[in-house]
Motif scaffolding. Structure first.
Motif, PDB file in Angstrom:
ATOM      1  N   VAL A   2       0.850  -1.186   0.000  1.00 58.13           N
ATOM      2  CA  VAL A   2       0.000   0.000   0.000  1.00 58.13           C
ATOM      3  C   VAL A   2       0.888   1.239   0.000  1.00 58.13           C
ATOM      4  O   VAL A   2       1.780   1.371   0.838  1.00 58.13           O
ATOM      5  CB  VAL A   2      -0.945  -0.006   1.224  1.00 58.13           C
ATOM      6  N   THR A   5      -1.550   6.119   3.223  1.00 58.09           N
ATOM      7  CA  THR A   5      -2.300   5.822   4.443  1.00 58.09           C
ATOM      8  C   THR A   5      -3.574   6.672   4.475  1.00 58.09           C
ATOM      9  O   THR A   5      -3.708   7.641   3.715  1.00 58.09           O
ATOM     10  CB  THR A   5      -1.473   6.132   5.697  1.00 58.09           C
ATOM     11  N   ALA A   6      -4.452   6.330   5.393  1.00 55.44           N
ATOM     12  CA  ALA A   6      -5.680   7.111   5.555  1.00 55.44           C
ATOM     13  C   ALA A   6      -5.354   8.559   5.906  1.00 55.44           C
ATOM     14  O   ALA A   6      -6.046   9.485   5.468  1.00 55.44           O
ATOM     15  CB  ALA A   6      -6.566   6.468   6.614  1.00 55.44           C
ATOM     16  N   ASP A  19     -13.813   3.156   5.141  1.00 56.45           N
ATOM     17  CA  ASP A  19     -13.084   2.037   4.545  1.00 56.45           C
ATOM     18  C   ASP A  19     -11.861   2.514   3.754  1.00 56.45           C
ATOM     19  O   ASP A  19     -11.466   1.901   2.766  1.00 56.45           O
ATOM     20  CB  ASP A  19     -14.002   1.200   3.660  1.00 56.45           C
ATOM     21  N   GLU A  21      -8.644   2.410   4.265  1.00 57.24           N
ATOM     22  CA  GLU A  21      -7.520   1.477   4.105  1.00 57.24           C
ATOM     23  C   GLU A  21      -7.789   0.477   2.983  1.00 57.24           C
ATOM     24  O   GLU A  21      -6.890   0.152   2.192  1.00 57.24           O
ATOM     25  CB  GLU A  21      -7.235   0.750   5.421  1.00 57.24           C
ATOM     26  N   LEU A  24      -7.483   2.328  -0.336  1.00 54.94           N
ATOM     27  CA  LEU A  24      -6.072   2.590  -0.615  1.00 54.94           C
ATOM     28  C   LEU A  24      -5.354   1.328  -1.077  1.00 54.94           C
ATOM     29  O   LEU A  24      -4.489   1.394  -1.956  1.00 54.94           O
ATOM     30  CB  LEU A  24      -5.389   3.168   0.624  1.00 54.94           C
ATOM     31  N   THR A  25      -5.713   0.192  -0.511  1.00 55.22           N
ATOM     32  CA  THR A  25      -5.123  -1.081  -0.948  1.00 55.22           C
ATOM     33  C   THR A  25      -5.490  -1.353  -2.396  1.00 55.22           C
ATOM     34  O   THR A  25      -4.638  -1.709  -3.218  1.00 55.22           O
ATOM     35  CB  THR A  25      -5.601  -2.235  -0.043  1.00 55.22           C
ATOM     36  N   SER A  28      -3.715   1.110  -4.654  1.00 60.27           N
ATOM     37  CA  SER A  28      -2.288   0.772  -4.740  1.00 60.27           C
ATOM     38  C   SER A  28      -2.054  -0.353  -5.731  1.00 60.27           C
ATOM     39  O   SER A  28      -1.047  -0.360  -6.450  1.00 60.27           O
ATOM     40  CB  SER A  28      -1.752   0.386  -3.360  1.00 60.27           C
ATOM     41  N   ARG A  58       2.445   7.722  -3.552  1.00 58.12           N
ATOM     42  CA  ARG A  58       1.458   8.115  -2.551  1.00 58.12           C
ATOM     43  C   ARG A  58       0.420   9.053  -3.165  1.00 58.12           C
ATOM     44  O   ARG A  58      -0.785   8.867  -3.002  1.00 58.12           O
ATOM     45  CB  ARG A  58       2.139   8.792  -1.359  1.00 58.12           C
ATOM     46  N   CYS A  62      -3.640   8.360  -3.735  1.00 58.24           N
ATOM     47  CA  CYS A  62      -4.670   9.229  -3.153  1.00 58.24           C
ATOM     48  C   CYS A  62      -5.558   9.848  -4.234  1.00 58.24           C
ATOM     49  O   CYS A  62      -6.780   9.954  -4.062  1.00 58.24           O
ATOM     50  CB  CYS A  62      -4.016  10.321  -2.316  1.00 58.24           C
TER      51      CYS A  62
END
Length: 134
Positions: A2, A5-6, A19, A21, A24-25, A28, A58, A62
């Motif tokens: 990942v 992060t949040a 949700d 995370e 983001l997974t 990613s 990152r 996002c």
């Protein structure tokens, strides 16, 4: 793996989804798929060692989550299936980006994420073979 992060999402989404995370997974994975031929140094966990590369991954991740949020997508592709559905006398209307109408938004990077990766020099390369075998 990942790439964000949040907490990183705060600059992109307000409020950050519960949700985050999971999204983001999923984002990613999509970013990672776009990097299949990218060449950059990584540490033992597979994360980039160059801060500029890490920042680009990152930011792209996002941007992808933010684009999905705008479209009502969570990264599964389910949101793009139908624009409207009726049960009585069955009436289904496919969404413009859904199956048969251009593909799910969960299947490709949004323009902002792609631009971030391109401007960091991480896309647009073909397979690479090191002539020295190193």
């Amino acid at each position: 793996m990942v790439y964000a992060t949040a907490d990183d999402l705060i600059d992109y989404l307000d409020p950050v989804p519960d949700d985050a995370e999971l999204r983001l997974t999923r984002a990613s994975r999509l970013v990672g798929q776009a990097l299949l031929c990218a060449v950059y140094d990584v540490d033992d966990t597979g994360m980039p060692t160059d801060q500029k590369v890490a920042d680009a991954l990152r930011e792209a991740t996002c941007e992808q989550v933010a684009a999905w949020a705008e479209a009502g997508e969570t990264g599964t592709g389910a949101a793009d299936g139908y624009q409207s559905v009726s049960i009585g006398s069955v009436n289904l209307t496919r969404a413009a980006g859904g199956p048969g109408g251009g593909g799910s938004q969960a299947e490709s990077l949004c323009p902002q994420a792609r631009m971030v990766l391109q401007q960091a020099g991480l896309t647009g390369r073909g397979p690479y073979v090191n002539p020295l075998g190193c």
